[in-house]
Structure formats: C-alpha cells, structure tokens
Write a protein that holds these residues in place. Structure first.
Motif, PDB file in Angstrom:
ATOM      1  N   ASP A  84      24.997 -36.821  -6.205  1.00  0.00           N
ATOM      2  CA  ASP A  84      24.195 -35.647  -5.875  1.00  0.00           C
ATOM      3  C   ASP A  84      24.583 -35.143  -4.489  1.00  0.00           C
ATOM      4  N   VAL A  85      23.841 -34.164  -3.980  1.00  0.00           N
ATOM      5  CA  VAL A  85      24.180 -33.582  -2.684  1.00  0.00           C
ATOM      6  C   VAL A  85      24.058 -34.609  -1.564  1.00  0.00           C
ATOM      7  N   ALA A  86      23.085 -35.491  -1.654  1.00  0.00           N
ATOM      8  CA  ALA A  86      22.936 -36.528  -0.629  1.00  0.00           C
ATOM      9  C   ALA A  86      24.177 -37.428  -0.600  1.00  0.00           C
ATOM     10  N   ALA A  87      24.691 -37.755  -1.781  1.00  0.00           N
ATOM     11  CA  ALA A  87      25.908 -38.566  -1.858  1.00  0.00           C
ATOM     12  C   ALA A  87      27.105 -37.789  -1.327  1.00  0.00           C
ATOM     13  N   LEU A  88      27.150 -36.497  -1.631  1.00  0.00           N
ATOM     14  CA  LEU A  88      28.245 -35.657  -1.136  1.00  0.00           C
ATOM     15  C   LEU A  88      28.253 -35.623   0.389  1.00  0.00           C
ATOM     16  N   ASP A 141      26.359 -28.687 -10.944  1.00  0.00           N
ATOM     17  CA  ASP A 141      26.120 -28.714 -12.393  1.00  0.00           C
ATOM     18  C   ASP A 141      25.133 -27.636 -12.851  1.00  0.00           C
ATOM     19  N   LYS A 142      24.053 -27.424 -12.100  1.00  0.00           N
ATOM     20  CA  LYS A 142      23.034 -26.443 -12.503  1.00  0.00           C
ATOM     21  C   LYS A 142      23.041 -25.199 -11.621  1.00  0.00           C
ATOM     22  N   HIS A 143      24.068 -25.043 -10.830  1.00  0.00           N
ATOM     23  CA  HIS A 143      24.162 -23.890  -9.947  1.00  0.00           C
ATOM     24  C   HIS A 143      24.535 -22.646 -10.752  1.00  0.00           C
ATOM     25  N   PRO A 144      23.847 -21.523 -10.557  1.00  0.00           N
ATOM     26  CA  PRO A 144      24.138 -20.315 -11.349  1.00  0.00           C
ATOM     27  C   PRO A 144      25.550 -19.760 -11.136  1.00  0.00           C
ATOM     28  N   ASP A 145      26.169 -20.080 -10.004  1.00  0.00           N
ATOM     29  CA  ASP A 145      27.530 -19.601  -9.732  1.00  0.00           C
ATOM     30  C   ASP A 145      28.563 -20.706  -9.899  1.00  0.00           C
ATOM     31  N   ARG A 146      28.241 -21.653 -10.744  1.00  0.00           N
ATOM     32  CA  ARG A 146      29.134 -22.809 -10.908  1.00  0.00           C
ATOM     33  C   ARG A 146      30.558 -22.397 -11.256  1.00  0.00           C
ATOM     34  N   LEU A 189      26.905 -27.003   5.728  1.00  0.00           N
ATOM     35  CA  LEU A 189      27.814 -26.699   4.624  1.00  0.00           C
ATOM     36  C   LEU A 189      27.137 -26.917   3.278  1.00  0.00           C
ATOM     37  N   CYS A 190      26.456 -28.038   3.142  1.00  0.00           N
ATOM     38  CA  CYS A 190      25.809 -28.360   1.866  1.00  0.00           C
ATOM     39  C   CYS A 190      24.576 -27.503   1.620  1.00  0.00           C
ATOM     40  N   ASN A 191      23.811 -27.269   2.676  1.00  0.00           N
ATOM     41  CA  ASN A 191      22.610 -26.447   2.520  1.00  0.00           C
ATOM     42  C   ASN A 191      22.958 -25.021   2.129  1.00  0.00           C
ATOM     43  N   ALA A 192      24.089 -24.539   2.594  1.00  0.00           N
ATOM     44  CA  ALA A 192      24.486 -23.162   2.296  1.00  0.00           C
ATOM     45  C   ALA A 192      24.661 -22.946   0.802  1.00  0.00           C
ATOM     46  N   PHE A 193      25.365 -23.835   0.127  1.00  0.00           N
ATOM     47  CA  PHE A 193      25.555 -23.603  -1.307  1.00  0.00           C
ATOM     48  C   PHE A 193      24.330 -24.044  -2.115  1.00  0.00           C
TER      49      PHE A 193
END
Length: 215
Positions: A84-88, A141-146, A189-193
């Motif tokens: 997940d994002v925390a792991a990223l 995975d669930k991002h609308p702009d994936r 960086l992560c919060n932006a996307f």
C-alpha cells in the motif's frame, strides 16, 4: 612465505571495492587493471585471476550493487507484508538510504555518463524499476486515473528521489542528515497522487449535498 600469505588476502570483494572507488573518483577510462592492482598492493596479473578484463570487472560491480539494492527492497517488502502507500513510502526511503549509505555504489548504478558503460546496467536498472513500478501500480489499483498514471508515475517518483539522492551525494550528506527532508519529500510525493484520486469523488458528493439542501 610472507608473500603467499599476502596473496591469500586478495579477494574478489576487495578488488571490486577498490575498482568502484577508482571508477567513481577518476572515471572508467582513466582506470586500468594495473592501477586497480597497484591500489591493492598487488601485481596486475593477480587481478586477472578473478576478472578477464576491465569491462568484466565493471559489469560485476553493476550486478553486485543492484543485487544488494534489490535484496534490501525485497526484504523490506517481505517484512511489511503489504503493498500500500505506507509500504511505498518506506520503500522510497529505503532507496534514499541505500544511495546515501553507498554513494559510490549509487554513482556506478545510476550516474555513469559514458554511453558505452550505460549498456552494462540497463538490464539491472530495468529489473529494479520493475519492482518499484509494481508497488506503485498496486497503490494505484483504485485510482480513477490509473490508466494514465501506471506507467508515468513510477518514473516521475523515481526521478524525484534520484534528484534528492544526487544532490545529497554532491554535498556529502548522510542519510541521517537528510532523513527529515527525505521523509517530507516522500510524503509530499505520495500525498499528491493520493489526493488526486480523491479529488474526482469530492465534487460529486458536494453536488449531491447541495441538491439535498435545495430540496
């Protein structure tokens, strides 16, 4: 007898360490097998027992350094047991740590300018990038702009990290010195996307809310 004892101390790892330092400080073309051997206090013939030529030695450095980086990344992911994002964020910080803990390794892996030498690292760079991209894509995975982001975002994130690492290496900063800034950098960086993904849903909810009020 004393000479034999000294020769036993010469190892593949010692040769790689000496060569890495010379390649970074003097440049690949300025370094010879004889110069590497002299740095270690041996005849150049001793080096040829381990490596056929300078190109083989350089490629061995590239493979070893990328293997060390990938091993650290996969160990971290195995320990976290999530994608997940925390792991990223932790994966990105681990990349920064590796670069600043091993600046000579990082320069060999990512900062060589010689076009002839770049071909030695393409496969290993691609393998490392594929691992990083797979984590980013799972976070999308669930991002609308994936569809738009799955290929461009990993590269953009990598380049943002690369810029931080190369800047810190240039000024000889340690990971501990850079950690507060690196953590903030990774969070932004992560919060932006992440926020970009939520932005599509918010206007819709707001419209529904306004309709209910008007009714």
């Amino acid at each position: 007898m004393a000479r034999r004892i000294v020769e036993q101390e010469l190892s593949r790892d010692r040769i790689l360490d000496a060569a890495r330092e010379l390649f970074v400080s003097e440049g690949y073309r300025a370094v010879s097998m004889r110069k590497i051997a002299a740095k270690l206090g041996y005849s150049h013939g001793s080096i040829y027992y381990y490596f056929q030529d300078k190109a083989e030695l350089f490629y061995a450095l590239v493979v070893e350094d990328f293997n060390a980086l990938i091993a650290r990344q996969t160990t971290l992911l195995y320990r976290l047991q999530r994608r997940d994002v925390a792991a990223l964020k932790q994966l990105m910080l681990e990349f920064v740590r590796f670069g600043l803990d091993n600046p000579h390794h990082y320069e060999i892996m990512f900062m060589i300018r010689d076009p002839e030498l770049k071909r030695y690292s393409r496969t290993e760079q691609a393998e490392n990038m594929n691992l990083f991209s797979s984590i980013v894509q799972e976070c999308l995975d669930k991002h609308p702009d994936r569809e738009k982001l799955q290929f461009s975002l990993p590269w953009n994130l990598f380049m943002a990290l690369h810029g931080l690492i190369t800047y810190a290496i240039q000024f000889e900063q340690t990971f501990e010195e850079v950690l507060p800034l690196a953590t903030q950098h990774v969070d932004l960086l992560c919060n932006a996307f992440e926020q970009g993904g939520h932005a599509h849903a918010k206007p819709e909810l707001r419209v529904v809310s306004e309709r209910r009020i008007s009714v």
